[in-house]
Design a protein around this motif. Structure first.
Motif, PDB file in Angstrom:
ATOM      1  N   ALA A 116       7.339  10.504   5.133  1.00  0.00           N
ATOM      2  CA  ALA A 116       7.120  10.335   6.565  1.00  0.00           C
ATOM      3  C   ALA A 116       5.642  10.432   6.906  1.00  0.00           C
ATOM      4  N   VAL A 117       4.935  11.353   6.287  1.00  0.00           N
ATOM      5  CA  VAL A 117       3.499  11.505   6.535  1.00  0.00           C
ATOM      6  C   VAL A 117       2.742  10.256   6.085  1.00  0.00           C
ATOM      7  N   LEU A 118       3.073   9.728   4.913  1.00  0.00           N
ATOM      8  CA  LEU A 118       2.414   8.514   4.433  1.00  0.00           C
ATOM      9  C   LEU A 118       2.663   7.348   5.387  1.00  0.00           C
ATOM     10  N   ALA A 119       3.914   7.203   5.828  1.00  0.00           N
ATOM     11  CA  ALA A 119       4.238   6.121   6.756  1.00  0.00           C
ATOM     12  C   ALA A 119       3.493   6.283   8.074  1.00  0.00           C
ATOM     13  N   LEU A 120       3.378   7.507   8.544  1.00  0.00           N
ATOM     14  CA  LEU A 120       2.675   7.769   9.803  1.00  0.00           C
ATOM     15  C   LEU A 120       1.192   7.420   9.676  1.00  0.00           C
ATOM     16  N   ILE A 121       0.589   7.802   8.565  1.00  0.00           N
ATOM     17  CA  ILE A 121      -0.834   7.487   8.337  1.00  0.00           C
ATOM     18  C   ILE A 121      -1.045   5.975   8.320  1.00  0.00           C
ATOM     19  N   LEU A 122      -0.201   5.265   7.597  1.00  0.00           N
ATOM     20  CA  LEU A 122      -0.344   3.809   7.516  1.00  0.00           C
ATOM     21  C   LEU A 122      -0.081   3.160   8.867  1.00  0.00           C
ATOM     22  N   ASP A 123       0.905   3.679   9.588  1.00  0.00           N
ATOM     23  CA  ASP A 123       1.245   3.092  10.877  1.00  0.00           C
ATOM     24  C   ASP A 123       0.107   3.276  11.894  1.00  0.00           C
ATOM     25  N   LEU A 162       0.831  -1.201   0.000  1.00  0.00           N
ATOM     26  CA  LEU A 162       0.000   0.000   0.000  1.00  0.00           C
ATOM     27  C   LEU A 162       0.868   1.255   0.000  1.00  0.00           C
ATOM     28  N   PHE A 163       1.985   1.210   0.726  1.00  0.00           N
ATOM     29  CA  PHE A 163       2.889   2.363   0.731  1.00  0.00           C
ATOM     30  C   PHE A 163       3.414   2.637  -0.684  1.00  0.00           C
ATOM     31  N   ILE A 164       3.816   1.595  -1.407  1.00  0.00           N
ATOM     32  CA  ILE A 164       4.281   1.780  -2.786  1.00  0.00           C
ATOM     33  C   ILE A 164       3.207   2.472  -3.616  1.00  0.00           C
ATOM     34  N   THR A 165       1.984   1.990  -3.492  1.00  0.00           N
ATOM     35  CA  THR A 165       0.876   2.558  -4.269  1.00  0.00           C
ATOM     36  C   THR A 165       0.724   4.051  -4.013  1.00  0.00           C
ATOM     37  N   LEU A 166       0.717   4.428  -2.741  1.00  0.00           N
ATOM     38  CA  LEU A 166       0.551   5.834  -2.389  1.00  0.00           C
ATOM     39  C   LEU A 166       1.784   6.649  -2.755  1.00  0.00           C
ATOM     40  N   TRP A 167       2.953   6.090  -2.516  1.00  0.00           N
ATOM     41  CA  TRP A 167       4.190   6.852  -2.690  1.00  0.00           C
ATOM     42  C   TRP A 167       4.448   7.216  -4.154  1.00  0.00           C
ATOM     43  N   VAL A 168       4.300   6.258  -5.045  1.00  0.00           N
ATOM     44  CA  VAL A 168       4.551   6.598  -6.447  1.00  0.00           C
ATOM     45  C   VAL A 168       3.528   7.607  -6.952  1.00  0.00           C
ATOM     46  N   THR A 169       2.312   7.555  -6.393  1.00  0.00           N
ATOM     47  CA  THR A 169       1.252   8.464  -6.836  1.00  0.00           C
ATOM     48  C   THR A 169       1.508   9.901  -6.413  1.00  0.00           C
ATOM     49  N   VAL A 170       1.894  10.102  -5.160  1.00  0.00           N
ATOM     50  CA  VAL A 170       2.010  11.473  -4.652  1.00  0.00           C
ATOM     51  C   VAL A 170       3.445  11.978  -4.567  1.00  0.00           C
ATOM     52  N   VAL A 171       4.423  11.087  -4.770  1.00  0.00           N
ATOM     53  CA  VAL A 171       5.819  11.527  -4.724  1.00  0.00           C
ATOM     54  C   VAL A 171       6.522  11.289  -6.054  1.00  0.00           C
ATOM     55  N   TYR A 172       6.618  10.029  -6.490  1.00  0.00           N
ATOM     56  CA  TYR A 172       7.437   9.770  -7.680  1.00  0.00           C
ATOM     57  C   TYR A 172       6.881  10.426  -8.937  1.00  0.00           C
ATOM     58  N   PHE A 173       5.597  10.250  -9.224  1.00  0.00           N
ATOM     59  CA  PHE A 173       5.050  10.798 -10.460  1.00  0.00           C
ATOM     60  C   PHE A 173       5.187  12.321 -10.525  1.00  0.00           C
ATOM     61  N   PRO A 174       4.859  13.060  -9.455  1.00  0.00           N
ATOM     62  CA  PRO A 174       5.080  14.507  -9.517  1.00  0.00           C
ATOM     63  C   PRO A 174       6.547  14.891  -9.670  1.00  0.00           C
ATOM     64  N   VAL A 175       7.438  14.244  -8.917  1.00  0.00           N
ATOM     65  CA  VAL A 175       8.859  14.611  -8.998  1.00  0.00           C
ATOM     66  C   VAL A 175       9.420  14.307 -10.379  1.00  0.00           C
ATOM     67  N   ALA A 176       9.012  13.186 -10.973  1.00  0.00           N
ATOM     68  CA  ALA A 176       9.451  12.887 -12.342  1.00  0.00           C
ATOM     69  C   ALA A 176       9.021  13.997 -13.289  1.00  0.00           C
ATOM     70  N   HIS A 177       7.831  14.544 -13.074  1.00  0.00           N
ATOM     71  CA  HIS A 177       7.384  15.668 -13.917  1.00  0.00           C
ATOM     72  C   HIS A 177       8.224  16.912 -13.663  1.00  0.00           C
ATOM     73  N   TRP A 178       8.528  17.221 -12.402  1.00  0.00           N
ATOM     74  CA  TRP A 178       9.379  18.376 -12.110  1.00  0.00           C
ATOM     75  C   TRP A 178      10.690  18.316 -12.882  1.00  0.00           C
ATOM     76  N   VAL A 179      11.282  17.126 -12.892  1.00  0.00           N
ATOM     77  CA  VAL A 179      12.655  16.973 -13.392  1.00  0.00           C
ATOM     78  C   VAL A 179      12.700  16.773 -14.896  1.00  0.00           C
ATOM     79  N   TRP A 180      11.781  15.973 -15.444  1.00  0.00           N
ATOM     80  CA  TRP A 180      11.871  15.574 -16.854  1.00  0.00           C
ATOM     81  C   TRP A 180      10.691  16.009 -17.717  1.00  0.00           C
TER      82      TRP A 180
END
Length: 450
Positions: free
Chosen positions: A386-393, A143-161
């Motif tokens: 950290a926020v995502l991990a805290l929510i899941l925890d 579940l963390f992977i699902t959330l993380w790529v959605t709100v972190v990786y995909f936006p950051v990839a757009h910022w950079v590339w």
């Protein structure tokens, strides 16, 4: 036409079979890096956590692939929205892309670019897993992977590339993922481990790698796959830049491995196989953002500096008390920061762009841009992860029970063990049929020596 799809005007590029084939091969090489990482991490943990470590990498191939097709590619490389994220309905589900449509200004199909970038998206969350070894529920990790790529990786990839992404427009150089992949993953790892805490027995019990041959196999396969990761990021080799990146990848990795081993010998008195493997990965990480901007001599400097810095950094967890199980922070975060910032010193202005670093007469301008990119991605990924991990925890809990962690997460989460020792030392013969012609009679109910 939407950004990212080339029109068929008279002066538009035409499909290149050579570049298309090259990029498909590079995509396959990058895909191999995720199972390679599984071996690399899997050998570094104790026997009781081996399968869980393998699965934490492997599951990313399933989850991220589906998310990328559904909406990830569109978020990362669609039409820019506010310099933060992209969106293109034709990219969602990959449903509005023609098989002959070319990626923006290049000679490869959009599908080929999409699958190449998919492999980057798969690998990045898998990198995080090494910091969390021995103690995370597999369901929570998925579940963390699902959330993380959605709100972190995909936006950051757009910022950079992504066209219109704010770091892209600023002029931050990241050839193949120093910020979007390695700093992103390393900062995320730090954010999560600060939330979930240390392993049982951290700094008390020995937690040595159970299989250094597996570690070396994983490192070798990572080195091999990284040529596709780096050289392929130029999306073709018509102008030779991809070839320079290929050479620099080999050179920097060699330099980092030697530098790590040299530091290790001076500091601890031994040349270790774990040090050789870790040093090689540190060099691969550092040259990823910088290899298209530096010369081979610059690549030696980048690799050597990163090798020493990362070797020094892996010990910080004991000083500051954060339990980065397999040194994701020490290698990927520190190596990514080093490689990204060193662009501002060693960029020659004669390879991928005309941007020059401080040592080539470019002043501090490019170094400043690189620093903005480094610390923006680091801060965003650290805090959001950290926020995502805290929510899941706080909801479904991230960690397994303490008793389960001590007894072994493989049995608890996967009902399997990595190695079957039940036959070691011999056992009873189970032959019940007469021996065939020319054979001696089999012993019955006698212990067979191992």
């Amino acid at each position: 036409m939407p950004p990212g799809i080339t029109t068929f005007a008279a002066d538009a590029p035409t499909l290149s079979a050579a570049n298309t084939g090259f990029m498909l091969i590079c995509s396959a090489l990058v895909m191999v890096m995720t199972p390679a990482l599984a071996f690399f991490y899997g050998g570094m943990v104790r026997v009781k956590s081996t399968l869980n470590m393998l699965m934490m990498s492997f599951i990313s191939l399933g989850i991220v692939t589906i998310l990328w097709v559904l909406y990830g590619f569109s978020l990362a490389f669609g039409t820019d929205i506010g310099s933060f994220i992209g969106w293109n309905s034709d990219f969602a589900g990959l449903s509005g892309i023609g098989v002959t449509q070319l990626w923006d200004g290049y000679t490869i199909p959009v599908y080929v670019f999409a699958v190449f970038q998919l492999m980057f998206a798969v690998l990045t969350p898998a990198l995080i897993s090494g910091a969390l070894a021995d103690r995370v529920k597999f369901t929570s990790w998925a579940l963390f992977i699902t959330l993380w790529v959605t709100v972190v990786y995909f936006p950051v990839a757009h910022w950079v590339w992504g066209a219109g992404g704010w770091l892209y427009e600023l002029g931050v150089i990241d050839f193949a993922g120093g910020t979007a992949v390695h700093i992103n993953a390393g900062a995320a790892a730090l954010g999560v481990i600060l939330v979930i805490g240390k392993r049982v027995g951290f700094k008390k019990d020995p937690m040595r790698p159970h299989s250094l041959p597996l570690v070396m196999l994983g490192a070798g396969l990572l080195w091999f796959g990284w040529f596709g990761f780096n050289a392929g990021s130029w999306l073709g080799n018509d102008d030779g830049v991809g070839a320079v990146m290929f050479v620099n990848t080999q050179v920097a990795t060699a330099a980092a491995m030697l530098a790590w081993l040299g530091y290790e010998k001076l500091r601890h008195g031994s040349f270790t196989t774990l040090g050789a493997a870790s040093g090689a990965v540190a060099g691969l990480v550092a040259i990823t953002p910088s290899g298209g901007a530096v010369s081979p001599l610059g690549a030696i400097a980048v690799g050597a500096i990163a090798g020493v810095l990362c070797a020094m950094a892996v010990g910080l967890k004991y000083r500051f008390g954060y339990d980065d199980s397999l040194d994701v922070v020490g290698v990927h975060l520190v190596g990514g920061v080093a490689g990204s910032l060193l662009v501002g010193l060693f960029a020659t202005g004669g390879v991928q762009s005309d941007a020059k670093g401080l040592f080539y007469g470019g002043g501090l301008e490019q170094l400043g841009k690189q620093a903005v990119g480094v610390f923006a991605v680091l801060a965003y990924s650290l805090v959001v992860s950290a926020v995502l991990a805290l929510i899941l925890d706080k909801t479904i809990e991230m960690r397994v029970e303490e008793d389960d962690e001590v007894s072994g997460i493989d049995q608890v989460e996967h009902a399997e063990t990595a190695y079957d020792f039940s036959g070691a030392g011999g056992g009873l013969s189970t032959r019940s049929t007469p021996p065939g012609p020319g054979t001696s009679p089999a012993p019955t109910n006698k212990k067979v020596d191992a």
